[in-house]
Design a protein around this motif. Structure first.
Motif, short mmCIF file in Angstrom:
data_model
loop_
_atom_site.label_atom_id
_atom_site.label_comp_id
_atom_site.label_asym_id
_atom_site.label_seq_id
_atom_site.Cartn_x
_atom_site.Cartn_y
_atom_site.Cartn_z
N PRO A 37 -4.56 55.73 -26.29
CA PRO A 37 -3.74 54.99 -27.26
C PRO A 37 -4.12 53.51 -27.27
O PRO A 37 -4.32 52.91 -26.20
N PRO A 38 -4.24 52.90 -28.46
CA PRO A 38 -4.79 51.54 -28.56
C PRO A 38 -4.06 50.49 -27.72
O PRO A 38 -4.71 49.67 -27.06
N LEU A 39 -2.74 50.49 -27.73
CA LEU A 39 -2.03 49.47 -26.95
C LEU A 39 -2.21 49.67 -25.45
O LEU A 39 -2.31 48.70 -24.69
N GLU A 40 -2.25 50.94 -25.03
CA GLU A 40 -2.53 51.21 -23.62
C GLU A 40 -3.93 50.73 -23.26
O GLU A 40 -4.16 50.16 -22.19
N ARG A 41 -4.84 50.95 -24.15
CA ARG A 41 -6.23 50.52 -23.94
C ARG A 41 -6.29 48.99 -23.84
O ARG A 41 -7.00 48.45 -22.98
N TRP A 42 -5.54 48.30 -24.68
CA TRP A 42 -5.47 46.84 -24.65
C TRP A 42 -4.95 46.34 -23.30
O TRP A 42 -5.51 45.45 -22.69
N HIS A 43 -3.84 46.95 -22.86
CA HIS A 43 -3.24 46.51 -21.60
C HIS A 43 -4.14 46.83 -20.41
O HIS A 43 -4.25 46.02 -19.48
N HIS A 44 -4.81 47.96 -20.45
CA HIS A 44 -5.73 48.31 -19.37
C HIS A 44 -6.92 47.34 -19.33
O HIS A 44 -7.38 46.94 -18.25
N GLU A 45 -7.41 46.97 -20.51
CA GLU A 45 -8.53 46.03 -20.57
C GLU A 45 -8.17 44.69 -19.96
O GLU A 45 -9.02 44.02 -19.36
N HIS A 46 -6.91 44.29 -20.11
CA HIS A 46 -6.50 42.96 -19.69
C HIS A 46 -5.70 42.96 -18.40
O HIS A 46 -5.07 41.96 -18.06
N GLU A 47 -5.74 44.05 -17.66
CA GLU A 47 -5.09 44.09 -16.36
C GLU A 47 -5.89 43.28 -15.35
O GLU A 47 -7.07 43.49 -15.15
N HIS A 48 -5.23 42.33 -14.73
CA HIS A 48 -5.81 41.57 -13.64
C HIS A 48 -4.80 41.61 -12.51
O HIS A 48 -3.84 40.84 -12.48
N HIS A 49 -5.00 42.53 -11.58
CA HIS A 49 -3.97 42.83 -10.58
C HIS A 49 -3.72 41.64 -9.65
O HIS A 49 -2.58 41.37 -9.27
N ASP A 50 -4.77 40.92 -9.27
CA ASP A 50 -4.58 39.80 -8.36
C ASP A 50 -3.98 38.59 -9.06
O ASP A 50 -3.11 37.90 -8.53
N GLU A 51 -4.47 38.31 -10.27
CA GLU A 51 -4.02 37.15 -11.02
C GLU A 51 -3.76 37.58 -12.47
O GLU A 51 -4.64 37.47 -13.33
N PRO A 52 -2.56 38.06 -12.77
CA PRO A 52 -2.25 38.53 -14.12
C PRO A 52 -2.46 37.42 -15.17
O PRO A 52 -2.22 36.24 -14.89
#
Length: 248
Positions: free
Chosen positions: A156-171
């Protein structure tokens, strides 16, 4: 989505926003200068430019600019600047409050902060779908590096967007978070403009994936035209975020 390498189109679009905001302010600091192309253009317009980045690229850079490989919190200057420019970098700076405080310290009273960035929270489902459908099409056509494609078309596009921009150490920071930090950190926000941005990442991929720069630039121009038209029609959400703020 930290676009550090500017295509000719992106450089022109950014300079058209930044140059008038700087006007006659002489001493300018660029934070997160990437390939140094914007700093070079500003120096050519008679600004005295210092440009910093955590990793300076081994590419030709303007001899008229003083480049330093450092991050914002470690950077020191004997004199404050008349203006600070931050292109696609503020959303990365962590901790945000401390970095905003440092930006303020580096400016003269009344100095201008020019931010050209994007809003992580801006895309809706339709906007994300257009972005990834376009990216996937360019990749299939050999106009976008396959290794730079994030996620799969079935996601799903929005999930894909959020996964692309996940930065676990420094959101990454949203547009709202950046604006709040500036206002709470001693800045008077005088202008907030939202507009096209997704074309920048797509255009960079189109040019990097093809040896013909002229052909790649034509693709880039088309992407900007389409994104702007869809924004005018209100069928896409504006992801670009431009801010002018002055030190109180």
């Amino acid at each position: 989505m930290h676009v550090t390498a500017m295509t000719p189109l992106t450089l022109r679009e950014t300079l058209a926003f930044v140059a008038p905001a700087l006007s006659t302010r002489r001493r300018v600091l660029e934070v997160g200068c990437g390939d140094g192309s914007l700093a070079g253009q500003l120096a050519a317009q008679a600004h005295d430019v210092v440009a910093i980045d955590t990793r300076l690229r081994d590419t030709p850079r303007s001899p008229r600019v003083r480049f330093e490989e450092t991050d914002l919190l470690r950077f020191t200057s004997e004199q404050p600047f008349d203006a600070v420019v931050a292109v696609t970098v503020l959303h990365h700076l962590t901790p945000l409050d401390a970095n905003v405080a440092r930006l303020r310290e580096l400016l003269v009273p009344g100095g201008v902060l020019v931010v050209d960035d994007f809003d992580l929270a801006a895309p809706d489902e339709t906007t994300a779908r257009w972005y990834y459908d376009t990216q996937d099409l360019l990749a299939v056509a050999g106009r976008f590096p396959a290794e730079a494609v994030h996620g799969a078309p079935s996601e799903p596009p929005l999930e894909r967007w959020h996964h692309e921009h996940e930065h676990h150490d420094e959101p990454l920071h949203t547009g709202a978070a950046m604006l709040t930090a500036l206002r709470d950190g001693g800045f008077e926000v005088s202008q907030v403009t939202r507009g096209p941005y997704l074309f920048r990442y797509l255009a960079r991929g189109a040019i990097e994936a093809h040896d013909n720069t002229v052909s790649g630039e034509r693709v880039a121009e088309h992407l900007l035209t389409v994104e702007q038209r869809r924004l005018d029609e209100h069928s896409l959400q504006p992801v670009g975020l431009r801010i002018l703020a002055h030190r109180r």
